[in-house]
Write an enzyme that holds these catalytic residues in place. Structure first.
Site, PDB file in Angstrom:
ATOM      1  CE  LYS A 250      -4.146   1.967   2.012  1.00 50.42           C
ATOM      2  NZ  LYS A 250      -3.797   3.377   1.889  1.00 50.42           N
ATOM      3  CE  LYS A 421      -8.993   1.781   4.374  1.00 48.54           C
ATOM      4  NZ  LYS A 421      -9.240   3.147   4.017  1.00 48.54           N
TER       5      LYS A 421
HETATM    6  P1  AMP Z   1      -7.491   4.752   1.988  1.00 45.79           P
HETATM    7  O1  AMP Z   1      -7.217   6.020   1.233  1.00 45.79           O
HETATM    8  O2  AMP Z   1      -6.793   4.669   3.327  1.00 45.79           O
HETATM    9  O3  AMP Z   1      -8.970   4.436   2.051  1.00 45.79           O
HETATM   10  O4  AMP Z   1      -6.860   3.491   1.175  1.00 45.79           O
HETATM   11  C1  AMP Z   1      -7.243   3.167  -0.127  1.00 45.79           C
HETATM   12  C2  AMP Z   1      -6.282   3.831  -1.087  1.00 45.79           C
HETATM   13  O5  AMP Z   1      -5.010   3.210  -1.055  1.00 45.79           O
HETATM   14  C3  AMP Z   1      -6.673   3.718  -2.539  1.00 45.79           C
HETATM   15  O6  AMP Z   1      -7.628   4.681  -2.870  1.00 45.79           O
HETATM   16  C4  AMP Z   1      -5.338   3.981  -3.244  1.00 45.79           C
HETATM   17  O7  AMP Z   1      -5.190   5.386  -3.431  1.00 45.79           O
HETATM   18  C5  AMP Z   1      -4.290   3.572  -2.216  1.00 45.79           C
HETATM   19  N1  AMP Z   1      -3.448   2.442  -2.633  1.00 45.79           N
HETATM   20  C6  AMP Z   1      -2.116   2.377  -2.448  1.00 45.79           C
HETATM   21  N2  AMP Z   1      -1.606   1.239  -2.914  1.00 45.79           N
HETATM   22  C7  AMP Z   1      -2.625   0.520  -3.427  1.00 45.79           C
HETATM   23  C8  AMP Z   1      -2.738  -0.744  -4.061  1.00 45.79           C
HETATM   24  N3  AMP Z   1      -1.684  -1.540  -4.255  1.00 45.79           N
HETATM   25  N4  AMP Z   1      -3.978  -1.146  -4.468  1.00 45.79           N
HETATM   26  C9  AMP Z   1      -5.063  -0.349  -4.255  1.00 45.79           C
HETATM   27  N5  AMP Z   1      -5.018   0.860  -3.669  1.00 45.79           N
HETATM   28  C10 AMP Z   1      -3.808   1.298  -3.248  1.00 45.79           C
END
Ligand code: AMP
Length: 586
Positions: A250, A421
């Site tokens: 991530k 996540k």
């Molecule tokens: P959050 O913003 O905490 O809800 O986490 C989701 C976000 O993580 C997504 O919208 C992406 O911008 C980010 N992200 C980073 N790495 C990845 C990945 N390998 N796959 C999907 N999303 C990712």
């Protein structure tokens, strides 16, 4: 249809705080309009003239609008200023002055929705020498022909102060109500909306015939509403939910949706704003590094230091999102793009394919490995494997992992368990950071008096009711400079009464439109009688204990992208679990 019908509805929307009533008001309005006017009304109700991704904004300064009012009513700009100071709202001033015009137009014409919309569209797209004066004249002409109630909204619209609180979910529900009398068509409409991100176009098509919704398809250069991730607190729970899965690093950068059609490339942010011009090296790479003619894929962009090979943090990376000095920044802080999903390739929408197949195609597409790389990704069969990847990612400074259901389609526009996540902050602190929407702010007192800024009232987003529920008052963590900047921004969006979508038992010194999102860290989530987050009846709501601001405004997030009430409830549950595990472990 006459513009007065829309103005009357706007006025009714302003005086209700019930979302059901808002849906009803808009559905009744739609029933009176033809399909084209429904499209125009959808844009106008949301303060737009085109879908946000088109980047066409009216954005007139107050000064210009005052000049137009002067021109239309015969009052001097001084008189208008005086009234403005008294009323605090330029729309109300225009309404009042239109009732007592000093001059009347020779040829006054009834305004139609078409006329108002097309005039604002022209104002938004006019540029170059003399355009300023032409814009004032066009606005003055509208005001000249306007009834007082119409003048109120014609004035508020170009300065971005419509304050109606009509979010996408409200429009989607209203469309369904228009044909069905209930919400039964909402999902069908939303699924079409997910593919084109243009609510006006969807509304017009739905009005022409509900069956058109099933024919909407993805097209390169037109943004798709992004899939969102759920969260779980542990590797075991992820394993229980997904079984064997794919785990990916991530990255804490910014999400980009990249489109290519022949030689044409467009890049959109997570909010689906067009950011193509800010990212020249990404555009170049999409054009040169991919062996395909048409593509839609997603990835996370991160700035990195070529000398050390280290990645910069989100806060540093975000500096790349700017309009000026783009070329210099691209050299100083080049980006890498970690591609993580492929939705469309050479004429084919593959978003319904199982993720493992999309991933295979994505890797095949990224053979060059230059600026665009595939995200780091592994298959994991057991919770121990998930855990060991997590430890590895975190030890390398990454945010955590995203676990993906190998067989799931791309879940456009939705937070589903296809992506889960797991972030390091779930472990190291009692809670994750929370993205709150600023719904009000406090005047500075004591040592803060000289800043006129004491802190903000923060809310989270309730996806079920499309409303904002308060969760914290936060005054710490701001630098002096941040306070000054924030206060200036909030001053512009002050409102006399809380916006219909804000649900609050607390009264801040000033209410503001729900517009800005800011990240808050806190020690824990507690129950609280004064906050409305997940509050039901007499039982207490939820609040953040010891909240403090981290970083700058999250301009990449819309208010609806803030942390949701459901997420707070999940975090609360996780925290309870941690409480139980914590002492026993210690
Ligand atoms: P959050 O913003 O905490 O809800 O986490 C989701 C976000 O993580 C997504 O919208 C992406 O911008 C980010 N992200 C980073 N790495 C990845 C990945 N390998 N796959 C999907 N999303 C990712």
């Amino acid at each position: 249809m006459e513009f007065s019908a829309l103005a009357e509805s706007m006025s009714a929307l302003e005086s209700t705080t019930s979302r059901n009533e808002m849906v009803e008001i808009i559905a009744q309005l739609f029933k009176k309009l033809d399909a084209q006017d429904i499209r125009r009304a959808v844009y106008l109700l949301q303060g737009l003239v085109a879908p946000p991704y088109a980047g066409i904004e009216v954005g007139l300064g107050e000064k210009l609008v005052e000049e137009a009012i002067a021109k239309a009513t015969g009052y001097s700009e001084k008189e208008i200023e005086r009234e403005y100071v008294k009323a605090g709202d330029l729309g109300n001033v225009a309404e009042k002055l239109c009732e007592s015009k000093k001059q009347t137009a020779l040829f006054s014409q009834e305004l139609t929705i078409e006329k108002v919309y097309s005039t604002f569209y022209k104002i938004a797209t006019l540029s170059g020498h003399g355009s300023q004066d032409a814009k004032i004249s066009m606005l003055a002409e509208l005001l000249n022909n306007a009834l007082p109630i119409e003048a109120r909204y014609i004035t508020r619209f170009p300065i971005g102060r419509l304050r109606l609180g009509v979010g996408d979910p409200t429009v989607l529900d209203a469309l369904s109500f228009m044909h069905k009398g209930d919400k039964s068509d909402r999902e069908r409409i939303e699924s079409a909306y997910n593919k084109c991100s243009d609510l006006g176009l969807i509304a017009e098509s739905y009005a022409r015939g509900p069956a058109s919704m099933d024919k909407f398809a993805m097209h390169p250069l037109v943004p798709v509403r992004p899939a969102l991730a759920e969260r779980l607190p542990s590797a075991e729970e992820i394993k229980d939910k997904l079984g064997e899965c794919i785990v990916e690093a991530k990255y804490d950068g910014f999400r980009l949706q990249c489109h290519k059609k022949g030689d044409k490339v467009e890049i959109f942010s997570r909010r689906l704003e067009r950011v193509t011009d800010m990212l020249p090296e990404i555009v170049d790479a999409v054009r040169k590094e991919l062996e395909c003619n048409e593509v839609i894929f997603e990835g996370e962009a991160l700035a990195y230091n070529e000398a050390t090979g280290e990645f910069y943090s989100f806060q540093q990376t975000i500096q790349r999102k700017r309009k000026h000095g783009v070329a210099e920044k691209a050299v100083e802080m080049p980006l890498r793009l970690f591609a993580f999903d492929l939705l469309y390739i050479d004429g084919k929408d593959i978003s319904s394919y199982p993720f493992k197949e999309r991933r295979k195609k994505l890797e095949a597409l990224l053979k060059k490995r230059g600026t665009i790389l595939p995200s780091e990704s592994y298959r994991a069969k057991s919770s121990a494997e998930i855990e060991s990847h997590f430890e590895d990612f975190v030890s390398r400074g990454l945010e955590g992992l995203v676990a993906k259901d190998m067989n799931a389609p791309y879940t456009t526009g939705a937070r589903k368990f296809a992506w889960i996540k797991l972030k390091r902050s779930y472990r190291s602190e009692l809670s994750d950071t929370i993205d709150v929407v600023v719904v009000g702010y406090y005047a500075g007192r004591g040592a803060r008096a000289r800043f006129k800024f004491g802190g903000v009232l923060g809310a989270v987003y309730d996806t079920h009711t499309d409303t904002f529920q308060t969760i914290c008052k936060v005054g710490s963590g701001f630098s002096e400079e941040q306070m000054a900047v924030l206060q200036k921004k909030l001053d512009v969006i002050k409102t006399a009464r809380p916006n219909a979508r804000i649900n609050s038992l607390i009264k801040p010194t000033y209410w503001v439109e729900p517009k800005y999102v800011i990240t808050v860290a806190a020690d824990e989530i507690t129950r609280s009688p004064i906050h409305t987050c997940a509050k039901e009846g007499d039982s207490p709501g939820y609040a953040l204990r010891f909240p403090r601001i981290i970083g700058e405004l999250r301009e990449d997030k819309r208010p609806e992208d803030a942390t949701t009430v459901d997420e707070i409830l999940d975090l609360f549950k996780m925290q309870r679990r941690a409480d139980i595990v914590g002492p026993a472990d210690g």
